[in-house]
Design an enzyme around this catalytic site. Structure first.
Site, PDB file in Angstrom:
ATOM      1  NE  ARG A  83      45.720  13.300  -8.206  1.00  0.00           N
ATOM      2  CZ  ARG A  83      45.781  13.224  -6.900  1.00  0.00           C
ATOM      3  NH1 ARG A  83      44.756  13.648  -6.181  1.00  0.00           N
ATOM      4  NH2 ARG A  83      46.802  12.717  -6.284  1.00  0.00           N
ATOM      5  CB  THR A 124      47.008  21.977 -11.419  1.00  0.00           C
ATOM      6  OG1 THR A 124      46.730  20.834 -12.254  1.00  0.00           O
ATOM      7  CG2 THR A 124      47.991  22.887 -12.129  1.00  0.00           C
ATOM      8  CG  ASP A 164      52.660   4.353  -9.976  1.00  0.00           C
ATOM      9  OD1 ASP A 164      52.505   4.294 -11.216  1.00  0.00           O
ATOM     10  OD2 ASP A 164      53.150   5.337  -9.389  1.00  0.00           O
TER      11      ASP A 164
HETATM   12  C1  PRP Z   1      44.304   8.473  -9.846  1.00  0.00           C
HETATM   13  C2  PRP Z   1      43.041   7.694  -9.575  1.00  0.00           C
HETATM   14  C3  PRP Z   1      41.975   8.674  -9.993  1.00  0.00           C
HETATM   15  C4  PRP Z   1      42.566  10.004  -9.615  1.00  0.00           C
HETATM   16  C5  PRP Z   1      41.931  10.418  -8.326  1.00  0.00           C
HETATM   17  O1  PRP Z   1      44.634   8.431 -11.179  1.00  0.00           O
HETATM   18  O2  PRP Z   1      42.976   6.486 -10.235  1.00  0.00           O
HETATM   19  O3  PRP Z   1      41.682   8.620 -11.379  1.00  0.00           O
HETATM   20  O4  PRP Z   1      43.969   9.784  -9.418  1.00  0.00           O
HETATM   21  O5  PRP Z   1      42.331  11.675  -7.983  1.00  0.00           O
HETATM   22  P1  PRP Z   1      41.333  12.905  -7.942  1.00  0.00           P
HETATM   23  O6  PRP Z   1      40.101  12.453  -7.235  1.00  0.00           O
HETATM   24  O7  PRP Z   1      42.113  13.926  -7.142  1.00  0.00           O
HETATM   25  O8  PRP Z   1      41.081  13.363  -9.344  1.00  0.00           O
HETATM   26  P2  PRP Z   1      45.978   9.084 -11.753  1.00  0.00           P
HETATM   27  O9  PRP Z   1      45.725  10.481 -12.191  1.00  0.00           O
HETATM   28  O10 PRP Z   1      47.082   8.888 -10.771  1.00  0.00           O
HETATM   29  O11 PRP Z   1      46.244   8.264 -13.069  1.00  0.00           O
HETATM   30  P3  PRP Z   1      46.576   6.720 -13.279  1.00  0.00           P
HETATM   31  O12 PRP Z   1      45.347   5.952 -12.936  1.00  0.00           O
HETATM   32  O13 PRP Z   1      46.904   6.679 -14.733  1.00  0.00           O
HETATM   33  O14 PRP Z   1      47.751   6.340 -12.418  1.00  0.00           O
HETATM   34  N1  URA Z   2      45.374   8.623  -6.736  1.00  0.00           N
HETATM   35  C1  URA Z   2      45.858   7.509  -6.150  1.00  0.00           C
HETATM   36  O1  URA Z   2      46.183   6.526  -6.833  1.00  0.00           O
HETATM   37  N2  URA Z   2      45.954   7.473  -4.833  1.00  0.00           N
HETATM   38  C2  URA Z   2      45.611   8.518  -4.044  1.00  0.00           C
HETATM   39  O2  URA Z   2      45.721   8.428  -2.810  1.00  0.00           O
HETATM   40  C3  URA Z   2      45.112   9.682  -4.671  1.00  0.00           C
HETATM   41  C4  URA Z   2      44.991   9.699  -6.021  1.00  0.00           C
END
Ligand code: PRP
Ligand code: URA
Length: 208
Positions: free
Chosen positions: A103, A107, A202
């Site tokens: 994400r 944005t 994380d």
């Molecule tokens: C997090 C989570 C989802 C996304 C959710 O991933 O695991 O994939 O955010 O957010 P959304 O519903 O607003 O799209 P992130 O982009 O942080 O990546 P990561 O899993 O690599 O940390």
């Molecule tokens: N992604 C996360 O890991 N946590 C949140 O709360 C939203 C998006």
């Protein structure tokens, strides 16, 4: 009509509370993600098709059943990875297809960086695995990818959702069932779920 299943199973609710705790260390966090994912997948697969299959027990013939549908587990990288292993042990013949999305923090839009789906679909049911359904952008993008691929039945299995994410996913893809452990209050100004559990990636990988 939104097809949303919020689990009220006491084991899931108990483990989710431990998961949310900011003092929970990555090792324990990963264990809990794995365990909750297994239980949610169990609930999400209650309608899989089976056909009758006879079996010989040491005492004689018995009526049995055999799964008819081939399942694809589709973790959204990174955080969805922690949900794969436990579910896979429960259904070892499933295929695992990773989708890489992150994400964009500015944005809040999903950016695709990994997709090795073959040309034609190889499974009948796809379970998208991602702990967090926040704005819903990543989930909607993943369903878009799977439907373009030709997936017929898609379900989303996650741990915590914001109402905004449920609304977005179910409006874009009303045919996709959403299986979740809890729907929280809201998103904050930077798109995090409140109270949520923080950053699921994380916290699993110790990168916060
Ligand atoms: C997090 C989570 C989802 C996304 C959710 O991933 O695991 O994939 O955010 O957010 P959304 O519903 O607003 O799209 P992130 O982009 O942080 O990546 P990561 O899993 O690599 O940390
Ligand atoms: N992604 C996360 O890991 N946590 C949140 O709360 C939203 C998006």
């Amino acid at each position: 009509m939104a097809d949303v299943h919020v689990s009220n199973h006491p084991l899931i609710q108990h483990k989710l509370t431990l998961l949310r705790n900011k003092s929970t260390e990555p090792k324990k966090f990963r264990e809990l993600v794995r365990e909750i994912a297994i239980m949610l997948a169990y609930e999400a697969t209650q309608d899989l098709a089976v056909s009758p299959k006879a079996v010989e027990t040491p005492m004689g013939p018995a009526a049995g059943a055999e799964l008819q549908e081939h399942i694809g587990l589709v973790p959204i990288l990174r955080a969805g990875l922690g949900m794969v292993e436990g579910i896979w042990e429960m259904m070892p013949s499933a295929e695992v297809w990773h989708i890489g999305l992150y994400r964009d923090e500015r944005t809040l839009r999903p950016v695709e960086y990994y997709n090795k789906l073959p040309v034609a679909p190889t499974v009948q049911v796809c379970l998208i695995l991602d702990p967090m359904l926040a704005t819903g952008g990543s989930a909607v993008a993943t369903v878009d990818i799977l439907k373009r691929w030709g997936a017929q039945r898609v379900k989303f299995v996650g741990l915590i959702a914001a109402p905004e994410g449920i609304e977005r996913l179910s409006s874009a893809h009303p045919d996709v069932a959403i299986h979740i452990a809890e729907v929280d209050e809201r998103l904050n100004s930077i798109g995090y779920i409140v109270p949520g559990l923080g950053d699921a990636g994380d916290r699993q990988f110790g990168t916060g």
